[in-house]
Design a protein around this motif. Sequence first.
Motif, PDB file in Angstrom:
ATOM      1  N   HIS A 101       0.829  -1.212   0.000  1.00 50.45           N
ATOM      2  CA  HIS A 101       0.000   0.000   0.000  1.00 50.45           C
ATOM      3  C   HIS A 101       0.859   1.256   0.000  1.00 50.45           C
ATOM      4  O   HIS A 101       0.433   2.295  -0.516  1.00 50.45           O
ATOM      5  N   ASP A 102       2.041   1.171   0.577  1.00 48.17           N
ATOM      6  CA  ASP A 102       2.961   2.307   0.648  1.00 48.17           C
ATOM      7  C   ASP A 102       4.378   1.795   0.390  1.00 48.17           C
ATOM      8  O   ASP A 102       4.715   0.670   0.777  1.00 48.17           O
ATOM      9  N   HIS A 136       4.669   6.366   6.444  1.00 47.94           N
ATOM     10  CA  HIS A 136       4.473   7.812   6.419  1.00 47.94           C
ATOM     11  C   HIS A 136       5.170   8.457   7.614  1.00 47.94           C
ATOM     12  O   HIS A 136       5.316   7.834   8.673  1.00 47.94           O
ATOM     13  N   GLY A 148     -10.524   9.794   9.013  1.00 47.03           N
ATOM     14  CA  GLY A 148      -9.368   8.896   9.025  1.00 47.03           C
ATOM     15  C   GLY A 148      -8.500   9.067  10.255  1.00 47.03           C
ATOM     16  O   GLY A 148      -8.864   9.744  11.228  1.00 47.03           O
ATOM     17  N   LYS A 197      -1.240  13.944   8.040  1.00 43.27           N
ATOM     18  CA  LYS A 197      -2.562  14.194   7.472  1.00 43.27           C
ATOM     19  C   LYS A 197      -2.853  15.683   7.279  1.00 43.27           C
ATOM     20  O   LYS A 197      -3.896  16.049   6.727  1.00 43.27           O
ATOM     21  N   CYS A 226      -8.617  16.228   1.980  1.00 50.32           N
ATOM     22  CA  CYS A 226      -7.396  15.439   2.186  1.00 50.32           C
ATOM     23  C   CYS A 226      -6.197  16.385   2.134  1.00 50.32           C
ATOM     24  O   CYS A 226      -5.488  16.460   1.117  1.00 50.32           O
ATOM     25  N   TYR A 254      -3.265  16.222   3.090  1.00 53.18           N
ATOM     26  CA  TYR A 254      -2.090  15.451   3.489  1.00 53.18           C
ATOM     27  C   TYR A 254      -0.803  16.095   2.972  1.00 53.18           C
ATOM     28  O   TYR A 254      -0.712  16.514   1.823  1.00 53.18           O
ATOM     29  N   ALA A 277       1.834  11.380   1.003  1.00 51.36           N
ATOM     30  CA  ALA A 277       0.798  10.386   0.706  1.00 51.36           C
ATOM     31  C   ALA A 277       1.258   9.437  -0.377  1.00 51.36           C
ATOM     32  O   ALA A 277       2.079   9.788  -1.218  1.00 51.36           O
ATOM     33  N   GLN A 293      -1.447   6.389  -2.142  1.00 51.29           N
ATOM     34  CA  GLN A 293      -2.870   6.525  -2.410  1.00 51.29           C
ATOM     35  C   GLN A 293      -3.616   6.446  -1.083  1.00 51.29           C
ATOM     36  O   GLN A 293      -3.048   6.056  -0.073  1.00 51.29           O
ATOM     37  N   SER A 294      -4.881   6.801  -1.113  1.00 45.66           N
ATOM     38  CA  SER A 294      -5.638   6.843   0.132  1.00 45.66           C
ATOM     39  C   SER A 294      -6.898   6.005   0.026  1.00 45.66           C
ATOM     40  O   SER A 294      -7.703   6.181  -0.899  1.00 45.66           O
ATOM     41  N   LEU A 350      -2.290  11.290  -4.803  1.00 42.78           N
ATOM     42  CA  LEU A 350      -3.627  11.831  -4.592  1.00 42.78           C
ATOM     43  C   LEU A 350      -4.229  12.437  -5.859  1.00 42.78           C
ATOM     44  O   LEU A 350      -5.386  12.156  -6.188  1.00 42.78           O
ATOM     45  N   GLN A 369      -5.294   9.703  -8.086  1.00 42.07           N
ATOM     46  CA  GLN A 369      -6.428   8.940  -7.587  1.00 42.07           C
ATOM     47  C   GLN A 369      -7.766   9.596  -7.912  1.00 42.07           C
ATOM     48  O   GLN A 369      -8.781   8.910  -8.037  1.00 42.07           O
TER      49      GLN A 369
END
Length: 385
Positions: free
Chosen positions: A137-138, A142, A219, A225, A291, A293, A296, A298-299, A320, A323
């Motif tokens: 995912h990352d 972060h 979130g 964030k 958002c 952020y 980042a 994706q979220s 972002l 996305q």
Amino acid sequence: MTIRMDRQPTNYRRQVPTRVVLHYWGTRGGGSLFTLFLAQHLKAAQQPIDVVLSLSDSNADIQLFRAEDINVITFDRPRLSTLLREMWALPFRLRAHADLLVSLKPDVVVFTMNSPFAWPFIYSLKRRGLKIIYVTHDAEPHPGDYAATWQRLTQDVLIRRADHIVALSGHVLKRVAEKYSTPKGRTSLIPLETIYPIKRTHLSSWRFSNEPTRLLFYGRLLPYKGLNLLSEALKPFKFQPGWQLTIAGSGPLEATIRRDFADWPQVNLELGWISNQRTNELFSSHHLLLCPYTEASQSGVIAEALSWALPSLVMPTGALPEQIGFGAAGLIARTADAHGLSQALQTVFDKPEDLVNLSHGAAKLLAERGANQGWIELVKEIGDV
């Protein structure tokens, strides 16, 4: 040691082209939701894929998984509070669970996210000849994220040992390729939104009823964030009517958020863990996801917003903009700071009716990404190798 099987598998000889085990031993959150949606997506393939779930028995969403009529195998993993006294038994538990999965003769096992004890478990599966797909995912933790060193070290093991890596955005794919020098044939890009369901296709035209524009931040409340930027960006609008903001979530910044927004009449704080039912209520009742952020990939929050045809306002950070279709499903601040965010909010307050068109764009973007057959093709390809 307890290993439970909720539904005893019968006749696991091949009845469908591919059998997939989805592995996730976290307890809730984005990894649990991603696993559920991936199971639904694979199960709904034109040529149905046989899905088995390997979950922690303490998963808070276990009833949602059981409701899907999918075989669920639970693993009784140690908690942090019991780890010291149970550590001696962990190798046996991992071997027993690996043997159980082998007995089901899966074509591939998908690690849907890094989770506790995933890194030693992958060794057990590889020694038994099972093929592994790992979803990253990352590319790296972060800033200010939980247990960053643990995340970094364990993900290194998973990426190096897996047969194939799936990234959920082009941004993450590029970073992973640079960090690990992974060959193209060992990596795939399948957008996160590919597996998210359509829950709504448009916003209501609320402006005709004189309702305020309802903004949502949802979130984990963590430093990256950008909640400090959000409070700064909103200052010019503090005494301006016609808008409301809900901040919903949990994390180490709860006390800071409560202090920073204490005297804002337009701001509603819902601090703490948000239930699935309340999450649905929030996404269905607001008009724009925020958002802000500062860092980042994706979220999952944006993917959830797309499910509800809810446009998003994002910073020009990470994946972002990618996305939201580079503006097709929302707004992108010109600069990644409070000034850029404030300018973007001004355009929303000046013409809130434009959010209706962006909502249609969000629905269209999700439909396009939902047509992606990447997961179906990948699990069949890896399983046939």
